[in-house]
Write a protein that holds these residues in place. Structure first.
Motif, PDB file in Angstrom:
ATOM      1  N   PHE A  88       0.834  -1.195   0.000  1.00 26.54           N
ATOM      2  CA  PHE A  88       0.000   0.000   0.000  1.00 26.54           C
ATOM      3  C   PHE A  88       0.873   1.252   0.000  1.00 26.54           C
ATOM      4  O   PHE A  88       1.865   1.347   0.720  1.00 26.54           O
ATOM      5  N   ALA A  89       0.476   2.204  -0.844  1.00 26.32           N
ATOM      6  CA  ALA A  89       1.131   3.511  -0.872  1.00 26.32           C
ATOM      7  C   ALA A  89       0.135   4.505  -1.434  1.00 26.32           C
ATOM      8  O   ALA A  89      -0.813   4.132  -2.129  1.00 26.32           O
ATOM      9  N   ASP A  90       0.355   5.767  -1.145  1.00 22.23           N
ATOM     10  CA  ASP A  90      -0.547   6.797  -1.653  1.00 22.23           C
ATOM     11  C   ASP A  90      -0.498   6.877  -3.164  1.00 22.23           C
ATOM     12  O   ASP A  90      -1.519   7.126  -3.822  1.00 22.23           O
ATOM     13  N   SER A  91       0.689   6.657  -3.750  1.00 22.61           N
ATOM     14  CA  SER A  91       0.809   6.723  -5.205  1.00 22.61           C
ATOM     15  C   SER A  91       2.082   6.028  -5.653  1.00 22.61           C
ATOM     16  O   SER A  91       3.015   5.821  -4.866  1.00 22.61           O
ATOM     17  N   TYR A  92       2.100   5.636  -6.934  1.00 26.28           N
ATOM     18  CA  TYR A  92       3.287   5.063  -7.575  1.00 26.28           C
ATOM     19  C   TYR A  92       3.494   5.751  -8.914  1.00 26.28           C
ATOM     20  O   TYR A  92       2.530   6.048  -9.625  1.00 26.28           O
TER      21      TYR A  92
END
Length: 307
Positions: free
Chosen positions: A28-32
């Motif tokens: 999980f991450a806010d954006s890639y």
């Protein structure tokens, strides 16, 4: 009656959006920020089987529900550009679509949109009967409308195949397909005991052949009550995407079967076709041709004799 179609493919038309991710599972991450990016192209399981058998020289016809939308035009264009006959029935909910997350090693995670079908969605029975009557063989995708076409196909006297994909051996949804087909393909991914599931398919249905594909571990072939391990074929170039490998295996196998080859050789054709599919980038739709298939199989058989 003249059988002008070698393989009638039912269902499985749609559009995939390909998203390249740095790894799977994706933390999980806010954006890639990703490369080579995001691309949408036509091609789901039925499209890939139709493309595969057509590339091997079989007269092919694809029948499915497709929307009057941009995605539907992509599907129609794919068939038109490749010269594959398509009978498209209007799908009021729109064309089927999916998102494929593809990792650096070619593995994928697919997200399928189930919202684009309704209880009333059906392939017209008269169309199914007419096309089946003109066909040597029908390959049936496990999409909802295709289940209702099975009786008409059987009554038409056409031989059937299906791909149960990652069936766990227990979900009742897959059983009508498994029990109606003469040739059954499935993935061993969700099976704790592949041989047990394969033999149960034969016992409860009409299958003459069952094949469970196992990726890099090859495949398992059940034919004439004999279980055989089919070794995987090493691709000639690096693996970039495993999407469509099972469909390519099915296409290669069906080509062999409709050419009168014994099951083990059909499975060798399937293994070669599946290995080729793993070398095709996810943003493209491509399939092995007959000459390349024959050349690769001859090389493998020659190598096995010398060793």
């Amino acid at each position: 009656m003249s059988r002008d179609i070698d393989v009638l493919v039912l269902g499985g038309a749609g559009v995939d959006t390909i998203v390249h991710v740095p790894e799977l599972p994706l933390p999980f991450a806010d954006s890639y920020m990703i490369r080579p990016g995001i691309e949408t192209r036509a091609g789901q399981t039925g499209d890939f089987v139709a493309l595969g058998v057509h590339a091997l020289g079989l007269r092919t016809h694809h029948l499915d529900l497709i929307g009057d939308d941009h995605e539907g035009e992509l599907v129609r264009a794919l068939h038109r550009d490749r010269g594959i006959a398509l009978t498209d029935v209007l799908q009021p909910g729109g064309t089927k679509r999916a998102v494929n997350l593809v990792g650096p090693d070619g593995r994928r995670l697919s997200l399928y949109d189930e919202s684009r079908s309704r209880e009333s969605d059906r392939l017209p029975e008269e169309t199914v009967r007419a096309l089946a009557a003109a066909s040597r063989h029908a390959h049936v995708s496990i999409t909802y409308p295709c289940a209702f076409a099975l009786p008409a196909l059987r009554e038409a006297g056409v031989t059937l195949s299906t791909d149960l994909h990652d069936w766990d051996g227990a979900n009742p949804y897959h059983e009508p397909f498994a029990h109606a087909a003469d040739v059954v393909f499935l993935s061993a991914t969700a099976l704790t005991d592949p041989e047990r599931t394969m033999r149960r398919i034969v016992e409860r249905g009409r299958a003459e052949v069952v094949v469970a594909t196992a990726g890099a571990d090859g495949a398992y072939l059940l034919a004439d009550d004999e279980m055989t391990h089919i070794p995987a074929v090493a691709p000639r170039t690096p693996v970039v995407d495993t999407n469509g490998a099972g469909d390519a295996f099915a296409a290669g196998f069906l080509f062999g079967r409709l050419s009168g080859e014994p099951p083990k050789r059909c499975a060798r054709y399937g293994a070669v076709a599946g290995a080729h599919a793993c070398t095709v980038p996810s943003t493209r739709t491509d399939a092995i041709g007959r000459d390349e298939l024959f050349t690769r199989v001859a090389e493998l058989e020659s190598a096995s004799v010398t060793h």
